[in-house]
Design a protein around this motif. Structure first.
Motif, short mmCIF file in Angstrom:
data_model
loop_
_atom_site.label_atom_id
_atom_site.label_comp_id
_atom_site.label_asym_id
_atom_site.label_seq_id
_atom_site.Cartn_x
_atom_site.Cartn_y
_atom_site.Cartn_z
N GLU A 69 0.88 -1.38 -0.15
CA GLU A 69 -0.63 -0.30 0.22
C GLU A 69 0.84 0.97 0.05
O GLU A 69 0.76 2.09 -0.58
N ALA A 70 1.49 0.81 0.95
CA ALA A 70 2.25 2.60 0.73
C ALA A 70 3.74 2.43 0.12
O ALA A 70 3.48 4.47 -0.53
N ARG A 71 4.02 1.66 -0.94
CA ARG A 71 4.48 1.49 -2.03
C ARG A 71 4.29 2.32 -2.88
O ARG A 71 4.83 3.13 -4.21
N VAL A 72 2.23 1.75 -3.84
CA VAL A 72 2.20 2.50 -3.69
C VAL A 72 1.31 4.02 -4.25
O VAL A 72 1.77 5.22 -5.15
N LYS A 73 1.91 4.97 -3.55
CA LYS A 73 1.30 6.15 -2.33
C LYS A 73 3.32 6.59 -3.12
O LYS A 73 3.69 7.58 -3.77
N TYR A 74 3.86 6.13 -2.77
CA TYR A 74 5.92 6.34 -2.90
C TYR A 74 6.50 6.32 -3.88
O TYR A 74 6.46 7.29 -4.47
N GLN A 75 5.64 6.10 -5.46
CA GLN A 75 6.12 4.82 -6.30
C GLN A 75 5.13 6.98 -7.55
O GLN A 75 5.59 7.51 -7.99
N GLU A 76 3.53 7.29 -6.69
CA GLU A 76 3.25 8.01 -7.11
C GLU A 76 3.97 9.43 -6.65
O GLU A 76 4.63 10.71 -7.94
N ASP A 77 4.66 9.59 -5.69
CA ASP A 77 5.45 10.99 -5.38
C ASP A 77 6.74 10.41 -5.94
O ASP A 77 6.66 11.84 -6.59
N ILE A 78 7.03 9.16 -6.13
CA ILE A 78 8.42 9.51 -7.22
C ILE A 78 8.73 9.81 -8.98
O ILE A 78 9.09 10.81 -9.58
N GLU A 79 6.74 9.48 -9.51
CA GLU A 79 6.80 9.91 -10.45
C GLU A 79 6.84 11.55 -10.49
O GLU A 79 6.83 12.06 -11.69
N ARG A 80 5.81 12.15 -9.89
CA ARG A 80 5.39 13.27 -9.55
C ARG A 80 7.34 14.10 -9.86
O ARG A 80 7.73 14.96 -9.97
N LEU A 81 8.47 13.37 -9.23
CA LEU A 81 9.47 14.00 -8.64
C LEU A 81 9.99 13.92 -10.28
O LEU A 81 10.89 14.82 -10.68
N LYS A 82 10.00 12.82 -10.95
CA LYS A 82 10.66 11.68 -12.01
C LYS A 82 9.67 13.10 -12.99
O LYS A 82 11.25 13.81 -13.96
N LYS A 83 8.69 13.67 -12.97
CA LYS A 83 8.35 14.78 -14.05
C LYS A 83 8.69 16.69 -13.89
O LYS A 83 9.31 16.72 -14.64
N ARG A 84 9.15 16.32 -12.82
CA ARG A 84 9.15 17.88 -11.79
C ARG A 84 11.36 17.65 -12.87
O ARG A 84 11.21 18.80 -13.29
N GLN A 85 11.74 16.14 -12.02
CA GLN A 85 12.91 16.27 -12.78
C GLN A 85 13.20 16.87 -14.23
O GLN A 85 14.14 17.97 -14.93
N ALA A 86 12.26 15.93 -14.58
CA ALA A 86 12.23 16.49 -16.74
C ALA A 86 11.98 17.96 -16.75
O ALA A 86 12.87 18.03 -17.64
N GLU A 87 10.99 18.58 -17.02
CA GLU A 87 10.88 20.08 -16.95
C GLU A 87 11.92 20.77 -16.05
O GLU A 87 12.45 21.22 -17.34
N THR A 88 12.44 20.92 -15.17
CA THR A 88 13.68 20.94 -14.52
C THR A 88 14.91 20.78 -15.83
O THR A 88 15.67 22.06 -16.52
#
Length: 95
Positions: free
Chosen positions: A35-54
């Motif tokens: 359950e926690a992994r799913v939430k963490y993965q969502e956060d990580i995906e958002r971070l990767k998206k921001r990283q790509a934009e940056t």
């Protein structure tokens, strides 16, 4: 031109640090419950998206003309601030 080169190098170093931090969070997420992994993965995906934009902003900054330098630099700083906030938010949920 020196100030521009220094700024670009500083941003590259920061992105490298963020990439390493994202990798650490990814490793932490692998050890979490399903359950926690799913939430963490969502956060990580958002971070990767921001990283790509940056990263895209950094690429624009490196190729910007002198006339566009300040405008592109401001966009880079704004993108960086969004990345920093997203990382801080995600990191607080990983504790």
């Amino acid at each position: 031109m020196r100030q521009r080169d220094e700024f670009v190098e500083e941003m590259k170093a920061r992105l490298d640090e963020w990439n390493a931090d994202i990798d650490k969070l990814t490793a932490k997420a692998r050890q979490a419950s399903d359950e926690a992994r799913v939430k963490y993965q969502e956060d990580i995906e958002r971070l990767k998206k921001r990283q790509a934009e940056t990263q895209q902003r950094l690429d624009e900054l490196q190729h910007a003309s002198e006339a566009a330098w300040e405008t592109v630099r401001q966009g880079m700083e704004d993108s960086w601030e969004l990345m920093r906030k997203a990382f801080r938010d995600a990191s607080s949920r990983f504790k």
